[in-house]
Design a protein around this motif. Structure first.
Motif, PDB file in Angstrom:
ATOM      1  N   SER A   1       0.846  -1.184   0.000  1.00  0.00           N
ATOM      2  CA  SER A   1       0.000   0.000   0.000  1.00  0.00           C
ATOM      3  C   SER A   1       0.883   1.236   0.000  1.00  0.00           C
ATOM      4  CB  SER A   1      -0.961   0.012   1.190  1.00  0.00           C
ATOM      5  OG  SER A   1      -0.241   0.126   2.388  1.00  0.00           O
ATOM      6  N   ARG A   2       0.300   2.321  -0.430  1.00  0.00           N
ATOM      7  CA  ARG A   2       1.013   3.595  -0.467  1.00  0.00           C
ATOM      8  C   ARG A   2      -0.002   4.714  -0.372  1.00  0.00           C
ATOM      9  NH1 ARG A   2       5.215   4.252  -5.316  1.00  0.00           N
ATOM     10  NH2 ARG A   2       5.780   2.211  -4.526  1.00  0.00           N
ATOM     11  N   ALA A   3       0.344   5.770   0.357  1.00  0.00           N
ATOM     12  CA  ALA A   3      -0.531   6.936   0.459  1.00  0.00           C
ATOM     13  C   ALA A   3      -0.782   7.508  -0.926  1.00  0.00           C
ATOM     14  CB  ALA A   3       0.100   7.988   1.365  1.00  0.00           C
ATOM     15  N   ALA A   4      -2.007   7.950  -1.160  1.00  0.00           N
ATOM     16  CA  ALA A   4      -2.380   8.513  -2.453  1.00  0.00           C
ATOM     17  C   ALA A   4      -3.290   9.705  -2.245  1.00  0.00           C
ATOM     18  CB  ALA A   4      -3.084   7.458  -3.313  1.00  0.00           C
ATOM     19  N   ARG A   5      -3.308  10.553  -3.232  1.00  0.00           N
ATOM     20  CA  ARG A   5      -4.229  11.680  -3.241  1.00  0.00           C
ATOM     21  C   ARG A   5      -5.515  11.227  -3.929  1.00  0.00           C
ATOM     22  NH1 ARG A   5      -2.066  17.142  -5.960  1.00  0.00           N
ATOM     23  NH2 ARG A   5      -0.313  16.667  -4.577  1.00  0.00           N
ATOM     24  N   SER A   6      -6.652  11.370  -3.263  1.00  0.00           N
ATOM     25  CA  SER A   6      -7.951  11.047  -3.880  1.00  0.00           C
ATOM     26  C   SER A   6      -8.342  12.213  -4.771  1.00  0.00           C
ATOM     27  CB  SER A   6      -9.023  10.833  -2.802  1.00  0.00           C
ATOM     28  OG  SER A   6      -8.742   9.672  -2.077  1.00  0.00           O
ATOM     29  N   VAL A   7      -8.594  11.919  -6.043  1.00  0.00           N
ATOM     30  CA  VAL A   7      -8.854  13.003  -7.000  1.00  0.00           C
ATOM     31  C   VAL A   7     -10.111  12.757  -7.823  1.00  0.00           C
ATOM     32  CG1 VAL A   7      -6.414  13.657  -7.204  1.00  0.00           C
ATOM     33  CG2 VAL A   7      -7.364  11.960  -8.774  1.00  0.00           C
ATOM     34  N   SER A   8     -10.733  13.860  -8.207  1.00  0.00           N
ATOM     35  CA  SER A   8     -11.827  13.820  -9.177  1.00  0.00           C
ATOM     36  C   SER A   8     -11.490  14.732 -10.357  1.00  0.00           C
ATOM     37  CB  SER A   8     -13.148  14.230  -8.525  1.00  0.00           C
ATOM     38  OG  SER A   8     -13.027  15.514  -7.969  1.00  0.00           O
ATOM     39  N   SER A   9     -10.279  15.286 -10.354  1.00  0.00           N
ATOM     40  CA  SER A   9      -9.746  16.052 -11.484  1.00  0.00           C
ATOM     41  C   SER A   9      -8.220  15.967 -11.409  1.00  0.00           C
ATOM     42  CB  SER A   9     -10.223  17.507 -11.446  1.00  0.00           C
ATOM     43  OG  SER A   9      -9.761  18.148 -10.279  1.00  0.00           O
ATOM     44  N   TRP A  10      -7.580  16.300 -12.513  1.00  0.00           N
ATOM     45  CA  TRP A  10      -6.125  16.204 -12.575  1.00  0.00           C
ATOM     46  C   TRP A  10      -5.506  17.251 -11.650  1.00  0.00           C
ATOM     47  CZ3 TRP A  10      -3.686  12.184 -14.161  1.00  0.00           C
ATOM     48  CH2 TRP A  10      -2.315  12.231 -14.421  1.00  0.00           C
ATOM     49  N   PRO A  11      -4.492  16.881 -10.883  1.00  0.00           N
ATOM     50  CA  PRO A  11      -3.893  17.834  -9.953  1.00  0.00           C
ATOM     51  C   PRO A  11      -3.158  18.966 -10.675  1.00  0.00           C
ATOM     52  CG  PRO A  11      -2.661  15.780  -9.960  1.00  0.00           C
ATOM     53  CD  PRO A  11      -3.869  15.562 -10.816  1.00  0.00           C
ATOM     54  N   GLU A  12      -3.363  20.173 -10.190  1.00  0.00           N
ATOM     55  CA  GLU A  12      -2.724  21.333 -10.809  1.00  0.00           C
ATOM     56  C   GLU A  12      -1.210  21.309 -10.648  1.00  0.00           C
ATOM     57  OE1 GLU A  12      -4.497  25.101  -9.941  1.00  0.00           O
ATOM     58  OE2 GLU A  12      -6.519  24.268 -10.076  1.00  0.00           O
ATOM     59  N   ASP A  13      -0.709  20.672  -9.593  1.00  0.00           N
ATOM     60  CA  ASP A  13       0.729  20.642  -9.337  1.00  0.00           C
ATOM     61  C   ASP A  13       1.428  19.439  -9.972  1.00  0.00           C
ATOM     62  OD1 ASP A  13      -0.409  18.721  -7.662  1.00  0.00           O
ATOM     63  OD2 ASP A  13       0.903  19.192  -5.969  1.00  0.00           O
ATOM     64  N   PHE A  14       0.830  18.821 -10.979  1.00  0.00           N
ATOM     65  CA  PHE A  14       1.375  17.597 -11.581  1.00  0.00           C
ATOM     66  C   PHE A  14       2.810  17.761 -12.065  1.00  0.00           C
ATOM     67  CE2 PHE A  14      -0.209  19.769 -15.329  1.00  0.00           C
ATOM     68  CZ  PHE A  14       0.750  19.478 -16.288  1.00  0.00           C
ATOM     69  N   ALA A  15       3.164  18.931 -12.580  1.00  0.00           N
ATOM     70  CA  ALA A  15       4.491  19.140 -13.162  1.00  0.00           C
ATOM     71  C   ALA A  15       5.596  19.178 -12.104  1.00  0.00           C
ATOM     72  CB  ALA A  15       4.498  20.408 -13.997  1.00  0.00           C
ATOM     73  N   ALA A  16       5.229  19.218 -10.830  1.00  0.00           N
ATOM     74  CA  ALA A  16       6.220  19.219  -9.754  1.00  0.00           C
ATOM     75  C   ALA A  16       6.768  17.815  -9.478  1.00  0.00           C
ATOM     76  CB  ALA A  16       5.607  19.796  -8.477  1.00  0.00           C
ATOM     77  N   TYR A  17       6.242  16.807 -10.171  1.00  0.00           N
ATOM     78  CA  TYR A  17       6.627  15.417  -9.934  1.00  0.00           C
ATOM     79  C   TYR A  17       7.313  14.829 -11.158  1.00  0.00           C
ATOM     80  CZ  TYR A  17       3.661  15.977  -5.910  1.00  0.00           C
ATOM     81  OH  TYR A  17       3.122  16.431  -4.745  1.00  0.00           O
ATOM     82  N   ARG A  18       8.183  13.844 -10.925  1.00  0.00           N
ATOM     83  CA  ARG A  18       8.832  13.126 -12.040  1.00  0.00           C
ATOM     84  C   ARG A  18       7.972  11.968 -12.525  1.00  0.00           C
ATOM     85  NH1 ARG A  18      13.910  12.830  -8.946  1.00  0.00           N
ATOM     86  NH2 ARG A  18      13.284  10.686  -8.684  1.00  0.00           N
ATOM     87  N   HIS A  19       7.129  11.451 -11.621  1.00  0.00           N
ATOM     88  CA  HIS A  19       6.343  10.258 -11.954  1.00  0.00           C
ATOM     89  C   HIS A  19       4.988  10.345 -11.255  1.00  0.00           C
ATOM     90  CE1 HIS A  19       6.845   5.743 -13.031  1.00  0.00           C
ATOM     91  NE2 HIS A  19       5.613   6.126 -13.192  1.00  0.00           N
ATOM     92  N   ILE A  20       3.951   9.973 -11.975  1.00  0.00           N
ATOM     93  CA  ILE A  20       2.607   9.909 -11.401  1.00  0.00           C
ATOM     94  C   ILE A  20       2.095   8.483 -11.563  1.00  0.00           C
ATOM     95  CG2 ILE A  20       0.206  10.696 -11.609  1.00  0.00           C
ATOM     96  CD1 ILE A  20       1.338  13.402 -12.550  1.00  0.00           C
ATOM     97  N   LEU A  21       1.625   7.908 -10.463  1.00  0.00           N
ATOM     98  CA  LEU A  21       1.003   6.590 -10.475  1.00  0.00           C
ATOM     99  C   LEU A  21      -0.494   6.791 -10.283  1.00  0.00           C
ATOM    100  CD1 LEU A  21       3.396   4.606  -8.089  1.00  0.00           C
ATOM    101  CD2 LEU A  21       3.594   4.943 -10.561  1.00  0.00           C
ATOM    102  N   LEU A  22      -1.292   6.261 -11.201  1.00  0.00           N
ATOM    103  CA  LEU A  22      -2.752   6.390 -11.133  1.00  0.00           C
ATOM    104  C   LEU A  22      -3.368   5.005 -11.077  1.00  0.00           C
ATOM    105  CD1 LEU A  22      -5.471   7.892 -11.371  1.00  0.00           C
ATOM    106  CD2 LEU A  22      -5.146   7.857 -13.853  1.00  0.00           C
ATOM    107  N   ASP A  23      -4.060   4.719  -9.986  1.00  0.00           N
ATOM    108  CA  ASP A  23      -4.732   3.430  -9.840  1.00  0.00           C
ATOM    109  C   ASP A  23      -6.195   3.552 -10.248  1.00  0.00           C
ATOM    110  OD1 ASP A  23      -4.697   0.718  -9.207  1.00  0.00           O
ATOM    111  OD2 ASP A  23      -5.281   1.047  -7.127  1.00  0.00           O
ATOM    112  N   GLU A  24      -6.773   2.445 -10.683  1.00  0.00           N
ATOM    113  CA  GLU A  24      -8.191   2.384 -11.057  1.00  0.00           C
ATOM    114  C   GLU A  24      -8.537   3.411 -12.140  1.00  0.00           C
ATOM    115  OE1 GLU A  24      -9.737  -0.140  -9.978  1.00  0.00           O
ATOM    116  OE2 GLU A  24      -9.001  -0.616  -7.984  1.00  0.00           O
ATOM    117  N   GLY A  25      -7.716   3.454 -13.178  1.00  0.00           N
ATOM    118  CA  GLY A  25      -7.892   4.418 -14.260  1.00  0.00           C
ATOM    119  C   GLY A  25      -9.253   4.356 -14.929  1.00  0.00           C
TER     120      GLY A  25
END
Length: 176
Positions: free
Chosen positions: A52-76
């Motif tokens: 398991s790993r902590a995740a951000r629950s989202v209903s839209s794409w995060p505005e700060d996405f470019a601050a990360y090198r990698h994004i993992l999205l579960d249940e696409g």
């Protein structure tokens, strides 16, 4: 440099979330996302093998996405209207264009064996597409399908072994 899109897809019980969590580092440069629609695990990505790993629950794409090198999205497959605001495939393309690597795990088909359009779109965009199979809950053969045990009247519905099974071609049947 453009980011890389990897997609793990298959039926329930195929280990998609386990791949998502075990194949990629847990560090500050990686953002984990889970659909807000799926409240089973809270604000985390959780696999049946205990990862398991902590995740951000989202209903839209995060505005700060470019601050990360990698994004993992579960249940696409859950990232569609009315549960998601926007077009997740376009949002992922935008992240890739900014050099962010994105890895998505999700069901490729619903319990009626019909493709999730969003997952088909992500497959077409993917640099690496990894199809996974499970073991049929009836006979143990390779299973490519998710079967619903009973009709509920809902197409998109969270659940686990209480509601779904993995099935092979021989044992798959519609609950309707």
């Amino acid at each position: 440099m453009r980011g890389i899109l990897t997609v793990f897809a298959g039926p329930m019980f195929a280990g998609k979330s386990a791949h998502l969590l075990s194949d990629y580092p847990d560090d500050a440069a990686t953002l984990c996302l889970a659909p807000a629609f799926d409240t089973r695990s809270g604000a985390q990505i959780k696999s049946r093998v205990g990862l398991s790993r902590a995740a951000r629950s989202v209903s839209s794409w995060p505005e700060d996405f470019a601050a990360y090198r990698h994004i993992l999205l579960d249940e696409g497959h859950f990232m569609i209207a009315p549960h998601y605001k926007g077009d997740v495939a376009r949002d992922i393309e935008r992240a890739l264009d900014k050099g962010v690597n994105v890895t998505v795990a999700g069901l490729d088909t619903d319990y009626r064996r019909e493709a999730f359009v969003v997952m088909d779109r992500l497959r077409a965009l993917a640099d690496h597409y990894v199809p996974l199979t499970a073991r049929c809950h009836r006979c143990g053969a390779p299973a490519a399908w998710t079967a619903k045990k009973r009709p509920t009247g809902h197409l998109l519905e969270t659940g686990d072994e209480d509601l779904y099974e993995a099935r092979c071609d021989t044992h798959w049947q519609s609950p309707d």
